[in-house]
Write an enzyme that holds these catalytic residues in place. Structure first.
Site, PDB file in Angstrom:
ATOM      1  N   TYR A 299     -13.335   8.312 -12.603  1.00 26.99           N
ATOM      2  CA  TYR A 299     -13.093   7.164 -11.717  1.00 26.99           C
ATOM      3  C   TYR A 299     -13.602   5.878 -12.357  1.00 26.99           C
ATOM      4  O   TYR A 299     -12.865   4.898 -12.509  1.00 26.99           O
ATOM      5  CB  TYR A 299     -13.773   7.381 -10.354  1.00 26.99           C
TER       6      TYR A 299
ATOM      7  N   ASP B  87       4.241   1.527  -4.234  1.00 22.38           N
ATOM      8  CA  ASP B  87       3.286   1.870  -5.294  1.00 22.38           C
ATOM      9  C   ASP B  87       3.053   0.656  -6.201  1.00 22.38           C
ATOM     10  O   ASP B  87       4.033   0.027  -6.634  1.00 22.38           O
ATOM     11  CB  ASP B  87       3.934   3.021  -6.099  1.00 22.38           C
TER      12      ASP B  87
ATOM     13  N   ALA C  75     -14.442   5.282 -15.405  1.00 19.60           N
ATOM     14  CA  ALA C  75     -13.785   4.977 -16.692  1.00 19.60           C
ATOM     15  C   ALA C  75     -12.433   4.307 -16.442  1.00 19.60           C
ATOM     16  O   ALA C  75     -12.044   3.370 -17.153  1.00 19.60           O
ATOM     17  CB  ALA C  75     -13.607   6.252 -17.510  1.00 19.60           C
TER      18      ALA C  75
ATOM     19  N   THR D 211     -16.056  -2.382  -9.503  1.00 22.77           N
ATOM     20  CA  THR D 211     -17.215  -1.666  -8.974  1.00 22.77           C
ATOM     21  C   THR D 211     -18.390  -1.733  -9.942  1.00 22.77           C
ATOM     22  O   THR D 211     -18.189  -1.840 -11.163  1.00 22.77           O
ATOM     23  CB  THR D 211     -16.824  -0.186  -8.727  1.00 22.77           C
ATOM     24  N   ASP D 212     -19.596  -1.602  -9.400  1.00 29.57           N
ATOM     25  CA  ASP D 212     -20.780  -1.555 -10.276  1.00 29.57           C
ATOM     26  C   ASP D 212     -20.817  -0.266 -11.114  1.00 29.57           C
ATOM     27  O   ASP D 212     -21.578  -0.170 -12.075  1.00 29.57           O
ATOM     28  CB  ASP D 212     -22.075  -1.710  -9.463  1.00 29.57           C
ATOM     29  N   GLU D 213     -19.966   0.722 -10.746  1.00 25.01           N
ATOM     30  CA  GLU D 213     -20.003   2.001 -11.467  1.00 25.01           C
ATOM     31  C   GLU D 213     -19.528   1.860 -12.909  1.00 25.01           C
ATOM     32  O   GLU D 213     -19.767   2.741 -13.729  1.00 25.01           O
ATOM     33  CB  GLU D 213     -19.196   3.062 -10.702  1.00 25.01           C
TER      34      GLU D 213
ATOM     35  N   ALA E 102      -6.048  -1.817  -4.502  1.00 28.48           N
ATOM     36  CA  ALA E 102      -5.405  -0.494  -4.568  1.00 28.48           C
ATOM     37  C   ALA E 102      -6.018   0.332  -5.681  1.00 28.48           C
ATOM     38  O   ALA E 102      -6.087  -0.104  -6.830  1.00 28.48           O
ATOM     39  CB  ALA E 102      -3.903  -0.652  -4.804  1.00 28.48           C
TER      40      ALA E 102
ATOM     41  N   THR F 174      -2.796   5.140 -11.295  1.00 28.75           N
ATOM     42  CA  THR F 174      -2.926   4.033 -10.324  1.00 28.75           C
ATOM     43  C   THR F 174      -3.870   2.949 -10.837  1.00 28.75           C
ATOM     44  O   THR F 174      -3.537   1.764 -10.841  1.00 28.75           O
ATOM     45  CB  THR F 174      -3.440   4.580  -8.976  1.00 28.75           C
TER      46      THR F 174
ATOM     47  N   LYS G 153     -16.581   9.772   1.709  1.00 28.40           N
ATOM     48  CA  LYS G 153     -17.722   9.046   1.155  1.00 28.40           C
ATOM     49  C   LYS G 153     -18.973   9.376   1.969  1.00 28.40           C
ATOM     50  O   LYS G 153     -18.885   9.779   3.133  1.00 28.40           O
ATOM     51  CB  LYS G 153     -17.449   7.536   1.179  1.00 28.40           C
TER      52      LYS G 153
ATOM     53  N   LYS H  12     -11.633   2.480 -13.778  1.00 29.64           N
ATOM     54  CA  LYS H  12     -11.878   1.122 -13.275  1.00 29.64           C
ATOM     55  C   LYS H  12     -12.294   0.203 -14.439  1.00 29.64           C
ATOM     56  O   LYS H  12     -11.916  -0.962 -14.491  1.00 29.64           O
ATOM     57  CB  LYS H  12     -12.965   1.129 -12.192  1.00 29.64           C
TER      58      LYS H  12
ATOM     59  N   ASP I 149       0.849  -1.198   0.000  1.00 33.97           N
ATOM     60  CA  ASP I 149       0.000   0.000   0.000  1.00 33.97           C
ATOM     61  C   ASP I 149       0.887   1.251   0.000  1.00 33.97           C
ATOM     62  O   ASP I 149       1.867   1.327   0.752  1.00 33.97           O
ATOM     63  CB  ASP I 149      -0.914  -0.006   1.242  1.00 33.97           C
TER      64      ASP I 149
ATOM     65  N   THR J 135      -1.555   6.527   0.593  1.00 35.96           N
ATOM     66  CA  THR J 135      -2.041   7.829   0.130  1.00 35.96           C
ATOM     67  C   THR J 135      -2.916   8.395   1.250  1.00 35.96           C
ATOM     68  O   THR J 135      -3.043   7.778   2.321  1.00 35.96           O
ATOM     69  CB  THR J 135      -2.903   7.677  -1.141  1.00 35.96           C
TER      70      THR J 135
END
Ligand code: NAD
Ligand code: TYD
Length: 359
Positions: free
Chosen positions: A164, A59, A166, A139-141, A82, A100, A203, A168, A33, A36
């Site tokens: 974000y 990193d 895009a 993620t479901d996003e 990460a 990242t 969040k 993932k 990790d 950050t």
């Protein structure tokens, strides 16, 4: 003993996952990790001296470091948590998300391929050592905005809307490519919004608990009627464990708790639980490109792998609020220093939006 490389294990979900796995299994866990703003070793104090656990600050984009970790620890599986994980930050500064989330994931894949392929120099060989797996925590996003009806299945088109999501999605596609082209044993999990202990207060849920507790305004974006499908972090950890052990190679699994809630409902529930007034609610300018609704169809993981959520939202949110009341020092530390700069930067320009009040 198997060795698992957990990346991003000092963050919210990763730290919950490491503690859960160390308690339940005899695996060696190596936590890589970068620490950050979102990484916090205080999330892991209970297990920092556990002989099965090793922390490495670094990193996931660092090629020689990741190579050395594979050589030194004989990694059998990677669980890649990460990431830069906050949509609002990705609107402010997308570049680190590409670095990242996309390049970092690619670096892990490339090192896993080199370490795990039986004939690493033979580009036509697709044979891997027994028992290895690359598990990408997504993620479901990635599916984008759902509209008012329906649910995301694993076949839903990928239509990410924020930098974000895009980034993932790009990582997911690279993981898929390493499976299709190089035969790497992979799984991708796509989970809905998590809540629970140790979530960074950028969040929705921890931010609202912290503000409410301190009698600060509760900034609700737009009309507050956006819907998310909430899952307790422990249920997410059990789902990842299940996919690690039982997931069919190359498959994607959606993870969700059948628990759709509008943001404003959650904010009001927190206010009620903390005995505060709804006057604290402040409707503010909406997030640009804000997805209106996410909701998961979890049929595949429940029927094929036998996972199901154990928490009801009512139990989970009550327990989470209690955790915050019992861990005020944790919140005090993570909200000191840089956090207030972030908060002022993010919220000072969100002027109050009087047109957006719901009820
Ligand atoms: P988080 O922001 O709390 O933690 C991210 C961790 O990654 C931090 O410890 C940070 O220090 C570390 N990190 C960041 N950049 C790094 C780098 N370059 N190298 C090494 N470590 C780095 O995030 P989270 O909420 O725990 O989410 C974990 C994963 O789960 C993410 O991949 C996210 O996309 C995914 N996810 C999150 C949710 C959610 O609701 N939080 C839902 C579904 C999926
Ligand atoms: P968030 O926790 O940032 O997760 P995500 O955007 O990845 O779903 O936000 C959850 C929902 O809460 C989202 O619709 C945006 C909204 N929200 C607010 O209304 N106010 C806030 O201060 C925050 C952080 C989020």
């Amino acid at each position: 003993m198997k060795s698992i490389l957990v990346t991003g294990g000092a963050g919210f979900i990763g730290s919950n996952f490491i503690k859960f796995m160390l308690e339940k299994h005899d695996y060696k866990i190596i936590n890589l990790d970068l620490l950050t703003y979102a990484g916090n070793l205080e999330n892991l104090t209970d297990i920092e001296n556990n002989p099965k656990y090793t922390f490495i600050k670094g990193d996931i984009c660092d090629k020689s470091l990741v190579k050395d970790i594979f050589n030194k620890y004989g990694i059998d599986s990677i669980i890649n948590f990460a990431a830069e994980s906050h949509v609002d930050r990705s609107i402010e500064n997308p570049e680190i998300f590409l670095q990242t989330n996309i390049l970092g994931t690619h670096n892990l894949l490339e090192n896993a391929k080199r370490a795990w392929k039986i004939a690493p120099d033979d580009k036509y060989s697709r044979e891997y050592k027994d028992g290895v797996k690359f598990l990408q925590v997504s993620t479901d996003e990635v599916y984008g905005d759902l509209g008012e009806t329906g649910l995301f299945t694993e076949e839903t088109n990928l239509q990410p809307n924020s930098p974000y999501s895009a980034s993932k999605t790009s990582a997911d596609l690279m993981v898929r490519a390493y499976h299709e082209t190089f035969g790497m044993p992979v799984n991708i999990t796509r989970c809905s919004n998590n809540y629970g202990p140790y979530q960074f207060p950028e969040k929705l849920i921890p931010l609202m608990i912290n503000n409410c507790e301190n009698n600060k305004k509760l900034p609700v974006y737009g009309d507050g009627m956006q819907i998310r499908d909430w899952l307790h972090v422990k249920d997410h950890c059990i789902a990842i464990e299940t996919v690690l052990h039982k997931g069919k190679t190359g498959e994607v699994y959606n993870i969700g708790g059948n628990n759709e809630k509008a943001n404003i409902e959650i904010v009001k529930l927190i206010i009620k639980n903390l005995g505060k007034s709804e006057d604290l609610i402040e409707y503010v300018k909406d997030r640009p490109g804000h997805d209106r609704r996410y909701a998961i169809d979890n049929t595949k993981i429940t029927t094929e792998l036998g996972w199901s959520p154990s928490y009801t939202f009512e139990e989970g949110i009550k327990e989470t609020i209690e955790w915050h009341m019992n861990n005020k020092d944790w919140m005090r530390k993570v909200t000191s220093g840089e956090y207030m700069n972030y908060y002022n930067r993010m919220y000072s320009q969100r002027t109050v939006d009087k047109d957006c009040q719901t009820v």
